[in-house]
Design an enzyme around this catalytic site. Structure first.
Site, mmCIF file in Angstrom:
data_model
loop_
_atom_site.group_PDB
_atom_site.id
_atom_site.type_symbol
_atom_site.label_atom_id
_atom_site.label_comp_id
_atom_site.label_asym_id
_atom_site.label_seq_id
_atom_site.Cartn_x
_atom_site.Cartn_y
_atom_site.Cartn_z
ATOM 1 N N LYS A 22 0.829 -1.206 0.000
ATOM 2 C CA LYS A 22 0.000 0.000 0.000
ATOM 3 C C LYS A 22 0.865 1.258 0.000
ATOM 4 C CE LYS A 22 -1.750 1.779 3.865
ATOM 5 N NZ LYS A 22 -1.653 3.250 4.024
ATOM 6 N N ASN A 23 1.857 1.306 0.874
ATOM 7 C CA ASN A 23 2.652 2.526 1.024
ATOM 8 C C ASN A 23 3.611 2.758 -0.140
ATOM 9 O OD1 ASN A 23 1.378 3.185 3.413
ATOM 10 N ND2 ASN A 23 2.951 2.247 4.708
ATOM 11 N N CYS A 116 -6.035 8.290 8.887
ATOM 12 C CA CYS A 116 -6.086 7.874 10.294
ATOM 13 C C CYS A 116 -5.686 9.012 11.224
ATOM 14 C CB CYS A 116 -5.142 6.690 10.538
ATOM 15 S SG CYS A 116 -5.860 5.092 10.140
ATOM 16 N N ARG A 121 0.411 15.204 11.996
ATOM 17 C CA ARG A 121 1.370 14.869 10.944
ATOM 18 C C ARG A 121 1.477 16.077 10.032
ATOM 19 N NH1 ARG A 121 -0.301 8.958 8.865
ATOM 20 N NH2 ARG A 121 -2.427 9.722 8.978
ATOM 21 N N ASP A 305 4.462 1.490 12.048
ATOM 22 C CA ASP A 305 3.299 0.788 11.516
ATOM 23 C C ASP A 305 3.167 -0.639 12.052
ATOM 24 O OD1 ASP A 305 2.325 2.908 10.103
ATOM 25 O OD2 ASP A 305 2.966 2.216 8.139
ATOM 26 N N ARG A 397 -8.131 -0.429 4.878
ATOM 27 C CA ARG A 397 -7.276 0.575 4.244
ATOM 28 C C ARG A 397 -5.898 0.002 3.912
ATOM 29 N NH1 ARG A 397 -5.808 4.744 7.541
ATOM 30 N NH2 ARG A 397 -4.892 5.608 5.655
#
Length: 416
Positions: A22-23, A116, A121, A305, A397
């Site tokens: 995903k990232n 999230c 951030r 994570d 997600r």
């Protein structure tokens, strides 16, 4: 909304394939708009965040379609450089559109991103980096306006090795004449994957994976067929799940080098871990020892994570553990839910003190965010009785039907 029902107590055994990350996919999808031709992304995993990013590309005028598991993006007719709030509030990675839109159109207008809620951030590093390249930026009415008609190559010194800022600055510089250097760049594998993607389109980026990245501007990018890296966080989550439940699992299409910090901790706790080519094999046959100290750090340190998942493992390990969260100040939201299941955790600021208990017990809990949700799944797998997890849209997600992977490994989990 869907809910997970889990009956705990089963060990995990068998093999599971790890999908594309995903990232890595999110900045690659954003970067596809820089090419005014076609981009083919092999095995593009359909995470909910990926689906939202695809919607953003379509809003900008790109055409997308899946050919089996491969995503085809045709941005030749893309004309918009404006990403509305209705999309950005769903996925924080919408901020990745700044750099590519600047490169493609010379302008960008992006609403402040959502995602999230795991702490502040700030995007100031993104903005500071773009300003260092002579991009004119205004922040007003909830939007970021960028005018890059006078963009120039230059040097960017990041105050913190931010992954998103590093990726945005790389993409903003791809077609900028001259050489741009980023100092104190983030070193995550996903940045190296973005570099490889851009270079496969004809870009000239080097140094990803080190603290200094150099981008030499090119005139144009061309069509590309690209296979993204596999997901190191899914790999790590499944390794921790097996450690918590016992059993023996094999991960295929996994890159062990991306999880060296985790593998080291799992070996320290008493797990047997071996690596063969693109496979990681973990065996856990007895109650594990607590890890005295775990501290999240930028890559190659222990990943934030995987912090919630590892915290869950410590709740049932023998001894006492301290976890220090250095990246996101509210990433201990799993604490409240785990205490409902019998965990013994004390939170003080960015530190968690965990005393291992003999067993967790099933309860009705709610996933407060993506990684906490994954941690609660692990808790449910090793708890006595039944666990109900609500708000699992957070988990979707970043995991592709996690329940199906776990069912293959012998877990009793279903979605309703």
């Amino acid at each position: 909304m869907d809910t997970f029902y889990i009956k705990g107590g089963n060990t995990l055994n068998g093999s599971v394939f790890i999908p594309s990350a995903k990232n890595a996919l999110l900045p690659i999808l954003a970067g596809s708009i820089m090419c005014d031709g076609k981009v083919y992304i092999k095995n593009c995993s359909k995470f909910s965040d990926v689906k939202y990013m695809i919607k953003i590309l379509e809003e900008l005028g790109a055409k997308t379609n899946y050919e089996q598991n491969d995503l085809v993006i045709d941005s030749s007719k893309a004309k918009k450089f404006y990403v509305p709030e209705e999309y950005t509030k769903k996925v924080r990675s919408s901020i990745f559109m700044l750099g590519p839109l600047i490169t493609r159109f010379g302008f960008a207008k992006v609403a402040y991103p959502g995602g999230c809620n795991i702490g502040t951030r700030p995007i100031d590093l993104h903005i500071k980096g773009l300003k260092a390249l002579n991009v004119k930026i205004e922040e007003k009415h909830g939007y970021i306006y960028c005018d890059a008609r006078n963009i120039t190559a230059g040097e960017v010194h990041l105050d913190f090795p931010s992954v998103g800022a590093t990726e945005n600055i790389i993409m903003a510089s791809v077609l900028t004449k001259g050489i741009t250097r980023i100092y104190n760049a983030a070193k995550e594998p996903e940045i190296e994957d973005l570099q490889n993607f851009i270079n496969a389109m004809g870009g000239k980026v080097k140094g990803a994976g080190t603290s200094t990245i150099e981008i030499e501007g090119v005139k144009k990018l061309h069509d590309v067929y690209y296979a993204p890296m596999s997901d190191r966080i899914i790999s790590g989550t499944y390794l921790i799940a097996c450690a918590a439940t016992g059993g023996k699992i094999e991960l295929t299409n996994a890159i062990s080098e991306h999880n060296t910090a985790l593998i080291s901790k799992l070996k320290q706790s008493g797990c047997k871990v071996s690596v063969k080519s693109d496979k990681i094999i973990l065996e856990a046959s007895h109650k594990l020892k607590s890890i005295p100290k775990i501290e999240t750090l930028p890559y190659p340190g222990f990943p934030t994570d995987l912090q919630s998942q590892m915290l869950t493992l410590q709740t049932i390990s023998k001894g006492t553990s301290v976890i220090i969260e250095n990246l996101f100040e509210t990433r201990f939201k799993i604490y409240t839910e785990l205490t409902k299941m019998g965990a013994n955790i004390i939170i003080k600021d960015r530190m968690a003190l965990i005393h291992g208990v003999k067993n967790l017990f099933g309860a009705s809990v709610t996933a407060p965010d993506l990684r906490s949700g994954a941690g609660l799944v692990i808790a449910g797998l090793c708890a006595d009785g039944y666990t109900i997890i609500n708000d699992i849209y957070h988990i979707d997600r970043g995991y592709l039907k996690i329940e199906e992977d776990l069912q293959k490994l012998g877990a009793e989990i279903k979605r309703e």
